[in-house]
Design an enzyme around this catalytic site. Structure first.
Site, PDB file in Angstrom:
ATOM      1  N   ARG A   1       2.879   4.491   6.566  1.00  0.00           N
ATOM      2  CA  ARG A   1       3.249   3.676   7.729  1.00  0.00           C
ATOM      3  C   ARG A   1       3.737   2.286   7.346  1.00  0.00           C
ATOM      4  NH1 ARG A   1      -2.529   4.124  10.400  1.00  0.00           N
ATOM      5  NH2 ARG A   1      -2.975   3.701   8.189  1.00  0.00           N
TER       6      ARG A   1
ATOM      7  N   HIS B   1      -2.518  -4.227   5.024  1.00  0.00           N
ATOM      8  CA  HIS B   1      -2.144  -3.831   6.393  1.00  0.00           C
ATOM      9  C   HIS B   1      -3.356  -3.378   7.192  1.00  0.00           C
ATOM     10  CE1 HIS B   1      -2.485   0.595   5.824  1.00  0.00           C
ATOM     11  NE2 HIS B   1      -2.271   0.277   4.562  1.00  0.00           N
TER      12      HIS B   1
ATOM     13  N   CYS C   1      -6.040   0.196   7.020  1.00  0.00           N
ATOM     14  CA  CYS C   1      -5.849   0.700   5.657  1.00  0.00           C
ATOM     15  C   CYS C   1      -6.948   1.707   5.328  1.00  0.00           C
ATOM     16  CB  CYS C   1      -5.885  -0.471   4.674  1.00  0.00           C
ATOM     17  SG  CYS C   1      -5.730   0.017   2.943  1.00  0.00           S
TER      18      CYS C   1
ATOM     19  N   CYS D   1       0.835  -1.195   0.000  1.00  0.00           N
ATOM     20  CA  CYS D   1       0.000   0.000   0.000  1.00  0.00           C
ATOM     21  C   CYS D   1       0.875   1.252   0.000  1.00  0.00           C
ATOM     22  CB  CYS D   1      -0.899  -0.016   1.233  1.00  0.00           C
ATOM     23  SG  CYS D   1      -2.113   1.330   1.267  1.00  0.00           S
TER      24      CYS D   1
ATOM     25  N   ASP E   1       0.399   3.705   1.797  1.00  0.00           N
ATOM     26  CA  ASP E   1       0.354   4.225   3.170  1.00  0.00           C
ATOM     27  C   ASP E   1       1.769   4.449   3.703  1.00  0.00           C
ATOM     28  OD1 ASP E   1       0.116   4.242   6.133  1.00  0.00           O
ATOM     29  OD2 ASP E   1      -1.984   3.765   5.737  1.00  0.00           O
TER      30      ASP E   1
END
Length: 200
Positions: free
Chosen positions: A43, A98, A101, A39, A41
């Protein structure tokens, strides 16, 4: 921006010299063994999660770790997959979802995406995951959708000609992972829907 420029300075001063031999080798060699599709993302950092060195992972990051099924025409995700498999010869592909999300949360909770039409269009690549999650868990359960989305994207991945050829030759393995941000755990999910098992 100041944080980034300071980071570059630290990299050039401390990190690059400590790995000078590795970077000299990488200057003329690009042979990653794994394609990691994760992703976008911030993080979720594939190299950190897997403790991989530069040059070990070929990484594609998309919102929701979505992999559109193969269709004719230009497609940046498809081009990355094809290059990794057909040119670089990766032996493994990991699709990693994850916890928490944003893309899966928006779908599970039916957020209004009218203000972000490009995001809404992109998330249609998770339609199969939504259908599977609705059948297997309570509506709105993000964690179930995250897992089903990984399974759906593995199925989409197998539609890409380079992947299909490598799978037929038994030179490529596909894996699905779910990374839990607060605990750092990683579970493997398979296309058949069996219970997840810990990785590592």
């Amino acid at each position: 921006m100041q944080d980034l420029t300071e980071g570059v300075a630290r990299f050039q001063r401390d990190v690059h010299p400590a790995k000078a031999e590795l970077f000299a080798h990488l200057a003329t060699t690009h042979r990653p063994t794994t394609l990691f599709i994760g992703c976008s993302d911030a993080r979720v950092v594939p190299e950190l999660i897997t403790q991989s060195e530069p040059g070990e992972l070929f990484v594609i990051r998309t919102a929701g770790n979505l992999v559109p099924a193969h269709t004719p025409g230009p497609d940046g995700v498809a081009a990355g997959i094809e290059y990794a498999v057909a040119v670089l010869g990766v032996r493994d592909i990991v699709v990693c979802g994850h916890s928490a999300c944003g893309a899966m949360t928006a779908l599970a909770e039916r957020h209004d995406l009218a203000a972000t039409p490009a995001v809404a269009d992109w998330l249609r690549h998770a339609d199969a995951a939504r259908a599977r999650a609705s059948a297997s868990a309570a509506e709105g359960e993000v964690s179930a959708l995250v897992r089903e989305n990984v399974r759906a994207q593995l199925a989409n991945l197998a539609t890409h000609p380079s992947v299909a050829r490598a799978l037929a030759r038994h030179t490529l393995t596909l894996s699905g992972w779910v990374y839990d941000i607060p605990t750092g755990t990683v579970e493997e999910v398979d296309a058949a829907g069996r219970a997840p098992v810990p990785v590592g």
